[in-house]
Design a protein around this motif. Structure first.
Motif, PDB file in Angstrom:
ATOM      1  N   LEU A  79      50.771 -74.707   6.867  1.00  0.00           N
ATOM      2  CA  LEU A  79      50.761 -74.172   8.233  1.00  0.00           C
ATOM      3  C   LEU A  79      51.616 -74.997   9.188  1.00  0.00           C
ATOM      4  O   LEU A  79      51.508 -74.851  10.394  1.00  0.00           O
ATOM      5  CB  LEU A  79      49.310 -74.057   8.732  1.00  0.00           C
ATOM      6  CG  LEU A  79      48.493 -73.010   7.959  1.00  0.00           C
ATOM      7  CD1 LEU A  79      47.009 -73.142   8.260  1.00  0.00           C
ATOM      8  CD2 LEU A  79      48.957 -71.599   8.264  1.00  0.00           C
ATOM      9  N   SER A  80      52.425 -75.856   8.659  1.00  0.00           N
ATOM     10  CA  SER A  80      53.404 -76.548   9.507  1.00  0.00           C
ATOM     11  C   SER A  80      54.535 -76.993   8.593  1.00  0.00           C
ATOM     12  O   SER A  80      54.373 -77.034   7.376  1.00  0.00           O
ATOM     13  CB  SER A  80      52.775 -77.752  10.214  1.00  0.00           C
ATOM     14  OG  SER A  80      52.828 -78.900   9.393  1.00  0.00           O
ATOM     15  N   PRO A  81      55.691 -77.318   9.198  1.00  0.00           N
ATOM     16  CA  PRO A  81      56.843 -77.660   8.363  1.00  0.00           C
ATOM     17  C   PRO A  81      56.607 -78.894   7.503  1.00  0.00           C
ATOM     18  O   PRO A  81      57.276 -79.102   6.510  1.00  0.00           O
ATOM     19  CB  PRO A  81      57.957 -77.933   9.379  1.00  0.00           C
ATOM     20  CG  PRO A  81      57.522 -77.301  10.651  1.00  0.00           C
ATOM     21  CD  PRO A  81      56.034 -77.287  10.623  1.00  0.00           C
ATOM     22  N   LYS A  92      48.792 -81.447  11.987  1.00  0.00           N
ATOM     23  CA  LYS A  92      49.052 -81.312  13.415  1.00  0.00           C
ATOM     24  C   LYS A  92      47.856 -80.792  14.210  1.00  0.00           C
ATOM     25  O   LYS A  92      47.679 -81.151  15.354  1.00  0.00           O
ATOM     26  CB  LYS A  92      50.205 -80.330  13.645  1.00  0.00           C
ATOM     27  CG  LYS A  92      51.567 -80.882  13.314  1.00  0.00           C
ATOM     28  CD  LYS A  92      52.622 -79.872  13.713  1.00  0.00           C
ATOM     29  CE  LYS A  92      54.014 -80.477  13.620  1.00  0.00           C
ATOM     30  NZ  LYS A  92      55.044 -79.464  13.790  1.00  0.00           N
ATOM     31  N   ALA A  93      47.105 -79.881  13.626  1.00  0.00           N
ATOM     32  CA  ALA A  93      46.079 -79.201  14.417  1.00  0.00           C
ATOM     33  C   ALA A  93      45.076 -78.529  13.498  1.00  0.00           C
ATOM     34  O   ALA A  93      45.251 -78.494  12.287  1.00  0.00           O
ATOM     35  CB  ALA A  93      46.753 -78.122  15.283  1.00  0.00           C
ATOM     36  N   THR A  94      44.026 -77.997  14.113  1.00  0.00           N
ATOM     37  CA  THR A  94      43.103 -77.164  13.348  1.00  0.00           C
ATOM     38  C   THR A  94      43.570 -75.725  13.466  1.00  0.00           C
ATOM     39  O   THR A  94      43.759 -75.211  14.560  1.00  0.00           O
ATOM     40  CB  THR A  94      41.672 -77.289  13.901  1.00  0.00           C
ATOM     41  OG1 THR A  94      41.294 -78.661  13.805  1.00  0.00           O
ATOM     42  CG2 THR A  94      40.712 -76.445  13.102  1.00  0.00           C
ATOM     43  N   MET A  95      43.787 -75.088  12.341  1.00  0.00           N
ATOM     44  CA  MET A  95      44.358 -73.745  12.339  1.00  0.00           C
ATOM     45  C   MET A  95      43.377 -72.769  11.704  1.00  0.00           C
ATOM     46  O   MET A  95      42.641 -73.121  10.789  1.00  0.00           O
ATOM     47  CB  MET A  95      45.650 -73.723  11.509  1.00  0.00           C
ATOM     48  CG  MET A  95      46.703 -74.693  11.948  1.00  0.00           C
ATOM     49  SD  MET A  95      47.631 -74.114  13.355  1.00  0.00           S
ATOM     50  CE  MET A  95      48.432 -72.675  12.668  1.00  0.00           C
ATOM     51  N   ARG A 110      50.346 -63.508  17.000  1.00  0.00           N
ATOM     52  CA  ARG A 110      50.291 -64.781  16.297  1.00  0.00           C
ATOM     53  C   ARG A 110      50.619 -65.927  17.260  1.00  0.00           C
ATOM     54  O   ARG A 110      51.012 -65.699  18.399  1.00  0.00           O
ATOM     55  CB  ARG A 110      51.311 -64.789  15.144  1.00  0.00           C
ATOM     56  CG  ARG A 110      51.020 -63.763  14.065  1.00  0.00           C
ATOM     57  CD  ARG A 110      49.729 -64.084  13.312  1.00  0.00           C
ATOM     58  NE  ARG A 110      49.520 -63.163  12.203  1.00  0.00           N
ATOM     59  CZ  ARG A 110      49.935 -63.383  10.968  1.00  0.00           C
ATOM     60  NH1 ARG A 110      50.612 -64.476  10.671  1.00  0.00           N
ATOM     61  NH2 ARG A 110      49.681 -62.509  10.008  1.00  0.00           N
ATOM     62  N   MET A 124      54.498 -70.878  13.360  1.00  0.00           N
ATOM     63  CA  MET A 124      53.454 -70.916  12.336  1.00  0.00           C
ATOM     64  C   MET A 124      52.473 -72.069  12.553  1.00  0.00           C
ATOM     65  O   MET A 124      51.330 -71.995  12.158  1.00  0.00           O
ATOM     66  CB  MET A 124      54.096 -71.021  10.951  1.00  0.00           C
ATOM     67  CG  MET A 124      54.792 -69.742  10.503  1.00  0.00           C
ATOM     68  SD  MET A 124      53.708 -68.300  10.483  1.00  0.00           S
ATOM     69  CE  MET A 124      52.545 -68.799   9.212  1.00  0.00           C
ATOM     70  N   SER A 125      52.937 -73.159  13.163  1.00  0.00           N
ATOM     71  CA  SER A 125      52.061 -74.326  13.289  1.00  0.00           C
ATOM     72  C   SER A 125      51.316 -74.367  14.626  1.00  0.00           C
ATOM     73  O   SER A 125      50.808 -75.394  15.012  1.00  0.00           O
ATOM     74  CB  SER A 125      52.876 -75.604  13.081  1.00  0.00           C
ATOM     75  OG  SER A 125      54.009 -75.596  13.904  1.00  0.00           O
ATOM     76  N   ASP A 126      51.262 -73.232  15.308  1.00  0.00           N
ATOM     77  CA  ASP A 126      50.602 -73.190  16.613  1.00  0.00           C
ATOM     78  C   ASP A 126      49.174 -72.664  16.452  1.00  0.00           C
ATOM     79  O   ASP A 126      48.973 -71.524  16.057  1.00  0.00           O
ATOM     80  CB  ASP A 126      51.417 -72.260  17.532  1.00  0.00           C
ATOM     81  CG  ASP A 126      50.698 -71.968  18.830  1.00  0.00           C
ATOM     82  OD1 ASP A 126      49.757 -72.702  19.184  1.00  0.00           O
ATOM     83  OD2 ASP A 126      51.087 -71.001  19.509  1.00  0.00           O
ATOM     84  N   PRO A 127      48.175 -73.484  16.750  1.00  0.00           N
ATOM     85  CA  PRO A 127      46.797 -73.001  16.603  1.00  0.00           C
ATOM     86  C   PRO A 127      46.368 -72.057  17.728  1.00  0.00           C
ATOM     87  O   PRO A 127      45.285 -71.494  17.676  1.00  0.00           O
ATOM     88  CB  PRO A 127      45.977 -74.291  16.623  1.00  0.00           C
ATOM     89  CG  PRO A 127      46.805 -75.283  17.361  1.00  0.00           C
ATOM     90  CD  PRO A 127      48.235 -74.894  17.143  1.00  0.00           C
ATOM     91  N   LYS A 139      45.329 -72.357  20.884  1.00  0.00           N
ATOM     92  CA  LYS A 139      44.056 -72.656  21.547  1.00  0.00           C
ATOM     93  C   LYS A 139      44.097 -72.370  23.057  1.00  0.00           C
ATOM     94  O   LYS A 139      43.119 -72.582  23.751  1.00  0.00           O
ATOM     95  CB  LYS A 139      43.700 -74.134  21.345  1.00  0.00           C
ATOM     96  CG  LYS A 139      43.512 -74.522  19.887  1.00  0.00           C
ATOM     97  CD  LYS A 139      42.291 -73.861  19.269  1.00  0.00           C
ATOM     98  CE  LYS A 139      42.029 -74.427  17.869  1.00  0.00           C
ATOM     99  NZ  LYS A 139      41.245 -73.530  17.018  1.00  0.00           N
TER     100      LYS A 139
END
Lengths: 458, 348
Positions: A10-12, A43-46, B268, B272-275, B277
């Motif tokens: 979920l991240s690069p 990086k974060a909670t996804m 979305r 892709m790496s964006d949660p 919030k």
């Protein structure tokens, strides 16, 4: 057929993560878009959403499990009509995606091909000097633009004060009268915007000549020059050529202080996707600007305000061009090589005269093109003289002299009888006071002293 | 690093008439064939993006990947409003624009996986793809850089006396960049045929429009330059098309640029790496359930008598295209190492 749900990246940079929480339980029906789990990445909670529709048949990785590698099966989804027995029946569940796609091989470094040399056009310049006229650099540049505009109607000129005012430094004098206001265009004071607009016009098959009143202001346009003009051909796999010229005066002017007096040569020389020229004589100014306008790539033409009024012999034939990528030996000599470009060529020639009076014959190379640099001409000269002094107006750190020193070491180390000497502007913002300004810039006597030192004389 | 593309307050498309800014009328009256085409085009983008998200999760797609899910009506409606000679340029949230321009799904997907079969031979990636053949000029990774570039393409249309516009897309985040106003100024000054389509999806990465913009009507951002603007329901493909036709007529009649603010929504995260919030799940669900552009057209098609079976058949066709694209994107080889050194300069 049941579907494996895999631990997603979920991240690069994510290679593993923590399966923090299951939002669905075994037996729950899920629809595409439903959040089924939460994953902590680097990086974060996804939230992980279901892609397919079905029933959560089995959870394979319990919540709270750390360091779950990307692509590990974390659950099995049952499709319509299947029951959990299907899992235990031993049928290997299908992966959630079409095939087991091997990730691109990143580990082993691929065989490295050799970087090809940039092709340089071969032009017999000498033959054009049979018929010349005496012209200032300013008029030579103007004629270059006018001739190319007559030759190709896709060529147009834009910039601040280029039309009605006739050019802030009168370089575009008369162009508006000959070509009209659809091809000679006064812009608002908006460098970032008109540089980007020029790039778009070049993508649209025009051939813009964008004048910066001085290159100091092109810093506002740097993003478009580098990111939009220089890189797009590469990023498009060769589709998006950008035939554009950015031109204007560069380098130290006179008594205008630090923001308006700076040499940007090495800044542009650093960037692949650009060609960079910095002529000294009026003939080279004309020939290189014409070549730049005809070139299908972005070309930076670094002129010099102090040179605009100086006169030289210039070929009159409109077919005269100077190949981009070729240096010129402007004075032959056997004792020491001096490289220079733009206004410093004149200073280097003066220094050579002074050195001759002391019995040292200097070979002065006018680099003319900065990118691609004519390394062969420099190296050949050093093989003859065994000594080299690089002269530039810009700052010393990561300057052209640094580059030349490295190249000579790589290509002619065994031919050197003395360390390479760099002459550059002082490592300070340009001062306003007349005496300090003079101290900040290379002068003839500093070049003479440098040449003598590499000859172990004086 | 790529940043935003858009967004706004949760206020629902409230009509705000001020100055020359107008609001598009509710459009209706599309033919059944037209609706079917819109449905298919939007569905292709949706399914493509879902697949791209899934492949990203498998590590097959690297780097930044910005999905267009939720915003499909904007590009599909706008593409239907222009002519063939017109050009298109956008930011890095560009997969939908490319498909709407007629670029092949397989070439786009293979670029995402960094393979030789991609539109940029694998050297551009998600944010940098182009097709001269389809008049798609990128795919630009620097927020708002495409705006002067699009203005320059419009300049080239005028210079060459072509009846064409440049559709220049930007997000609500980009709308705060200085170069946008430098472009507006020149486009208005020189009457350039440029349509600025501001895709207001309410969030510039994680910053909502009301936190990032003083004066949240982006349609009005051209007023100081005399550029007319219109707010459009960007979740309604027919409203988009109607507004696009109006802007196209304006720009191609020599009256200069036009601004369309598309009120839209991305389902979305920013990438892709964006949660994500910065907004509630409820907000996202409400948009999905009540304003989905594809559901909207599906309902119209049902009214027009198109059967569920016909729509399912179309869905299967679209899935087949996406599956083929995904397979190609994995089977196409990586670029040959010699490609490292090609396409840096055009041979003079």
């Amino acid at each position: 057929m049941s579907i494996q749900i895999l631990m997603p990246a979920l991240s690069p940079t994510m290679t593993e993560g923590k399966l923090a929480k299951w939002m669905k339980a075994e037996g729950d029906v899920v629809a595409p878009g439903d959040v089924i789990a939460e994953i902590e990445t680097d990086k974060a909670t996804m939230e992980v959403e279901a892609v397919d529709e079905g029933t959560l048949g089995r959870i394979l990785i319990a919540e709270g499990t750390e360091n779950v590698a990307v692509n590990t099966p974390i659950a099995i989804l049952l499709e319509d009509g299947e029951d959990a027995g299907a899992i235990d029946a031993g049928a290997a569940p299908a992966a959630a995606t079409p095939s087991e796609a091997p990730a691109p091989a990143a580990e082993a470094a691929p065989d490295r091909p050799a970087a090809p040399a940039v092709a340089v056009m071969d032009v017999d310049e000498e033959k054009f000097f049979a018929d010349t006229q005496t012209q200032t650099v300013r008029d030579a540049l103007r004629d270059a633009m006018a001739e190319e505009m007559r030759r190709d109607e896709m060529v147009y000129v834009m910039g601040e004060e280029v039309a009605e005012y006739q050019g802030a430094y009168k370089v575009t004098q008369g162009l508006l009268q000959e070509f009209g206001d659809s091809r000679v265009i006064d812009t608002p004071i908006t460098e970032h915007g008109f540089a980007g607009l020029g790039v778009g016009a070049a993508f649209g098959a025009l051939k813009p000549v964008v004048e910066f009143m001085t290159f100091n202001f092109a810093m506002q346009a740097m993003d478009h020059i580098i990111n939009s003009a220089a890189k797009t051909l590469y990023m498009s796999g060769g589709q998006m050529g950008c035939p554009i010229v950015f031109r204007g005066p560069n380098g130290a002017a006179s008594r205008v202080a630090a923001q308006h007096s700076q040499d940007y040569t090495s800044w542009y020389a650093h960037c692949p996707g650009l060609k960079v020229v910095a002529p000294w004589s009026a003939a080279d100014a004309k020939g290189l600007l014409k070549a730049a306008i005809r070139d299908p790539n972005p070309v930076i033409v670094l002129e010099n305000e102090v040179l605009y009024g100086q006169s030289f012999e210039v070929p009159t034939d409109p077919d005269f061009t100077v190949p981009i990528g070729k240096a010129k030996i402007v004075r032959a000599g056997a004792d020491v090589t001096i490289t220079a470009f733009s206004i410093m060529v004149g200073k280097a020639l003066e220094a050579a005269e002074a050195l001759a009076a002391e019995g040292i014959e200097a070979e002065v190379i006018d680099l003319r093109t900065i990118r691609p640099l004519d390394v062969a001409t420099i190296v050949e000269s050093v093989k003859k003289t065994n000594r080299i002094v690089s002269v530039e107006e810009g700052w010393p750190t990561c300057g052209m002299g640094s580059e030349i020193a490295a190249l000579v070491m790589e290509h002619a180390f065994d031919d050197l009888d003395a360390p390479v000497k760099r002459i550059a502007g002082e490592d300070v913002p340009m001062p306003y006071a007349a005496n300090l300004e003079k101290l900040a810039l290379p002068q003839v006597d500093t070049i003479v002293a440098a040449a003598k030192s590499v000859c172990y004389r004086g | 690093m790529a940043r935003s593309a858009s967004s706004a307050t949760t206020k629902r498309l409230a009509a705000r008439k001020a100055g020359r800014t107008t609001r598009a009328k509710k459009a209706s009256g599309a033919t059944k064939d037209e609706l079917l085409q819109f449905y298919r085009d939007m569905l292709l983008i949706r399914r493509f993006e879902e697949k791209a998200g899934q492949m990203y999760g498998m590590g097959l797609i690297g780097g930044f990947c910005h999905l267009y899910i939720g915003q499909e009506a904007v590009v599909v409606g706008m593409q239907a409003a222009i002519n063939e000679a017109s050009t298109v340029v956008t930011s890095y949230r560009d997969h939908g624009h490319m498909l709407a321009c007629g670029m092949e799904a397989r070439g786009v997907m293979a670029e995402l996986t960094g393979r030789i079969g991609g539109y940029s031979k694998g050297k551009g990636g998600s944010m940098h793809m182009f097709s001269r053949e389809k008049n798609f000029f990128g795919g630009h990774g620097i927020v708002a850089a495409q705006v002067p570039i699009g203005t320059g393409l419009a300049f080239s249309h005028k210079y060459k006396k072509e009846k064409a516009v440049c559709l220049t897309y930007l997000g609500d985040g980009a709308a705060n960049q200085g170069q946008v106003y430098e472009s507006f100024n020149m486009a208005a000054l020189w009457s350039l045929p440029c349509i600025y389509v501001i895709e207001n999806n309410k969030y510039a990465m994680g910053t909502s429009v009301n936190r990032g913009a003083a004066g949240t009507s982006l349609a009005q951002r051209g007023e100081a330059y005399g550029i007319p603007g219109m707010e459009v329901d960007g979740m309604d493909v027919l409203a988009v098309k109607a507004a696009g036709e109006k802007a196209f007529a304006h720009a191609t009649s020599g009256k200069g640029p036009y601004i369309l603010e598309m009120k839209t929504y991305r389902y979305r995260g920013h990438s892709m790496s964006d949660p994500a919030k910065y907004r509630t799940k409820d907000e996202v669900n409400r948009m999905r359930q009540e304003h989905d552009p594809i559901d909207n057209v599906r309902a119209r098609l049902a009214e027009a008598g198109v059967s569920d079976d016909d729509l399912k058949a179309m869905d299967r066709d679209v899935r087949a295209v996406v599956t083929e694209a995904a397979d190609f994107a994995q089977s196409s080889p990586e670029p040959d190492p010699v490609e490292l050194y090609t396409d840096i300069l055009v041979d003079a």
